[in-house]
Scaffold this motif. Structure first.
Motif, PDB file in Angstrom:
ATOM      1  N   ILE A  99      62.425   1.112  62.970  1.00  0.00           N
ATOM      2  CA  ILE A  99      61.814   2.211  63.867  1.00  0.00           C
ATOM      3  C   ILE A  99      60.566   1.998  63.391  1.00  0.00           C
ATOM      4  O   ILE A  99      59.854   2.044  62.394  1.00  0.00           O
ATOM      5  CB  ILE A  99      62.895   3.982  62.830  1.00  0.00           C
ATOM      6  CG1 ILE A  99      64.040   3.694  62.762  1.00  0.00           C
ATOM      7  CG2 ILE A  99      62.402   5.341  63.481  1.00  0.00           C
ATOM      8  CD1 ILE A  99      64.587   4.569  61.720  1.00  0.00           C
ATOM      9  N   GLY A 100      59.653   2.650  64.913  1.00  0.00           N
ATOM     10  CA  GLY A 100      58.624   2.706  64.650  1.00  0.00           C
ATOM     11  C   GLY A 100      58.106   1.282  65.309  1.00  0.00           C
ATOM     12  O   GLY A 100      56.348   1.269  65.029  1.00  0.00           O
ATOM     13  N   GLY A 137      54.010   1.251  66.659  1.00  0.00           N
ATOM     14  CA  GLY A 137      52.920   1.595  65.921  1.00  0.00           C
ATOM     15  C   GLY A 137      52.392   0.540  64.987  1.00  0.00           C
ATOM     16  O   GLY A 137      52.502  -0.511  65.014  1.00  0.00           O
ATOM     17  N   ASP A 194      60.925   2.793  69.472  1.00  0.00           N
ATOM     18  CA  ASP A 194      59.524   3.819  69.510  1.00  0.00           C
ATOM     19  C   ASP A 194      59.864   4.510  70.663  1.00  0.00           C
ATOM     20  O   ASP A 194      60.118   4.515  71.823  1.00  0.00           O
ATOM     21  CB  ASP A 194      58.466   2.832  69.526  1.00  0.00           C
ATOM     22  CG  ASP A 194      57.252   3.351  68.862  1.00  0.00           C
ATOM     23  OD1 ASP A 194      56.723   4.083  69.832  1.00  0.00           O
ATOM     24  OD2 ASP A 194      57.107   3.228  67.351  1.00  0.00           O
ATOM     25  N   THR A 241      57.502   4.560  60.880  1.00  0.00           N
ATOM     26  CA  THR A 241      56.834   5.862  61.624  1.00  0.00           C
ATOM     27  C   THR A 241      56.429   6.403  60.622  1.00  0.00           C
ATOM     28  O   THR A 241      55.541   6.101  60.058  1.00  0.00           O
ATOM     29  CB  THR A 241      58.398   6.538  61.854  1.00  0.00           C
ATOM     30  OG1 THR A 241      58.982   6.642  60.705  1.00  0.00           O
ATOM     31  CG2 THR A 241      58.842   5.934  63.201  1.00  0.00           C
ATOM     32  N   HIS A 280      59.094  10.162  57.598  1.00  0.00           N
ATOM     33  CA  HIS A 280      59.853   8.874  56.534  1.00  0.00           C
ATOM     34  C   HIS A 280      60.868   9.341  55.889  1.00  0.00           C
ATOM     35  O   HIS A 280      62.096   8.776  55.770  1.00  0.00           O
ATOM     36  CB  HIS A 280      58.743   8.140  55.762  1.00  0.00           C
ATOM     37  CG  HIS A 280      57.712   7.775  55.981  1.00  0.00           C
ATOM     38  ND1 HIS A 280      56.689   7.135  55.443  1.00  0.00           N
ATOM     39  CD2 HIS A 280      57.179   6.957  57.504  1.00  0.00           C
ATOM     40  CE1 HIS A 280      55.677   6.343  56.192  1.00  0.00           C
ATOM     41  NE2 HIS A 280      56.141   6.165  56.995  1.00  0.00           N
ATOM     42  N   HIS A 334      63.558   9.542  57.932  1.00  0.00           N
ATOM     43  CA  HIS A 334      64.984   8.425  58.998  1.00  0.00           C
ATOM     44  C   HIS A 334      64.849   7.420  57.381  1.00  0.00           C
ATOM     45  O   HIS A 334      66.200   7.039  58.118  1.00  0.00           O
ATOM     46  CB  HIS A 334      63.129   7.745  58.807  1.00  0.00           C
ATOM     47  CG  HIS A 334      62.868   8.418  60.612  1.00  0.00           C
ATOM     48  ND1 HIS A 334      61.746   7.960  61.186  1.00  0.00           N
ATOM     49  CD2 HIS A 334      63.562   8.555  61.617  1.00  0.00           C
ATOM     50  CE1 HIS A 334      61.835   8.693  62.049  1.00  0.00           C
ATOM     51  NE2 HIS A 334      62.692   8.947  62.584  1.00  0.00           N
TER      52      HIS A 334
END
Length: 323
Positions: free
Chosen positions: A9-10, A13, A35, A81, A86, A89
């Motif tokens: 996830i993310g 980034g 993302d 993320t 945080h 998630h």
């Protein structure tokens, strides 16, 4: 070791490529990535077959379909993320019965750690934090030296970390203290973790400077007195560093001896993943004191420049005290 199934996830980034590389390096599979930005071409170099989503709902549905239709269960969710997400998630991963690997800071506020520990126990899962400085050879050597030295010695430490950021920083989530936790959290939390790991419990935390671009203060640990200075302001970079075309300066001096750790960072996420997969990673309690430190800095009253303070705050230095 059997291949593990990952989601991330993310993935768009800044730090995500190190996680992608670490998943590949440890010979595991990346099944799904999420993302809101679709600038994620980095995946082509590592996992071109990964299913990518820009909406959480479709990402979540895909993971559910993998489990129910193909009997494929995720083993880990890597979380890259923005800091303020945080906690949510991590909870999402644990509710699915999946282990979580989260970038620092593990959470912004220390009171969010205990509930996560409870969810870990309920779901029989594990949250691992990326505390990469604990794996840096120079930092490991320093800890061994301190541990093997006189038990009653109080060490004198100066920590300086200057890492320039452009105008974009303040217009991103990183410039929003409610989302990033501010300068000390966003660029300093791994240093406070390193100091905690080496020198023990915090006994005093004073802040001399705190604004959107710089922070400085004084910490006392069981085994050390630490004067620290952090900044994203390019004007604070020493002239000899500027001449070299560099925009970052880091220094740790222990008992007036410089600790060389300017290199050796590129493999630390790989080492972190190896340790986590071997059951030797760092968990929520390991990260707790550093989260408490940055929370206290963020909410501290500014102390006058008396007693010990960082040399860059001296009247004839490049900075003046900010009231």
């Amino acid at each position: 070791m059997d291949k593990k199934n990952f989601a991330i996830i993310g993935v768009g980034g800044y730090i995500a490529p190190r996680h992608i590389q670490a998943i590949k390096y440890t010979n595991n599979s990346l099944l799904a990535a999420l993302d809101k930005s679709d600038s994620v071409g980095i995946m082509d170099s590592y996992f071109p077959q990964t299913h990518f989503f820009t909406e959480f709902e479709r990402f979540d549905r895909h993971i559910e379909k993998l489990k129910r239709r193909k009997n494929i269960q995720l083993d880990y969710v890597s979380i890259c993320t923005p800091n303020y997400l945080h906690d949510a998630h991590i909870r999402m991963a644990l509710r699915r019965g999946t282990n979580a690997i989260c970038e620092k800071p593990i959470v912004i506020n220390p009171w969010n750690i205990d509930p996560l520990i409870e969810i870990e126990k309920e779901s029989d899962t594990k949250v691992s934090s990326i505390l990469q400085l604990r794996l840096h050879p120079s930092i490991i050597a320093l800890k061994k030296k301190i541990d093997n030295g006189p038990t009653d010695k109080i060490h004198e430490v100066d920590l300086t970390y200057l890492t320039s950021r452009g105008n974009w920083y303040h217009n991103s989530w990183k410039g929003d203290i409610s989302k990033s936790g501010g300068i000390a959290t966003n660029i300093g939390v791994h240093f406070y973790d390193m100091l905690s790991w080496i020198f023990g419990k915090v006994t005093q935390n004073k802040v001399h400077l705190l604004d959107k671009e710089s922070a400085s203060g004084y910490l006392e640990f069981e085994k050390a007195r630490v004067r620290w200075f952090l900044s994203i302001d390019y004007n604070n970079i020493p002239d000899n560093i500027k001449v070299s075309g560099l925009r970052t300066y880091r220094s740790i001096r222990v008992n007036n001896e410089e600790i060389e750790f300017s290199s050796g960072f590129t493999e630390l996420h790989n080492k972190s993943y190896e340790a986590i997969l071997e059951g030797k990673g760092y968990g929520l309690l390991d990260a707790k004191q550093s989260i408490e430190i940055v929370h206290d800095i963020r909410n501290a009253s500014i102390s006058k420049l008396t007693g010990d303070y960082h040399p860059l705050l001296q009247p004839n230095s490049m900075l003046q005290q900010v009231s």
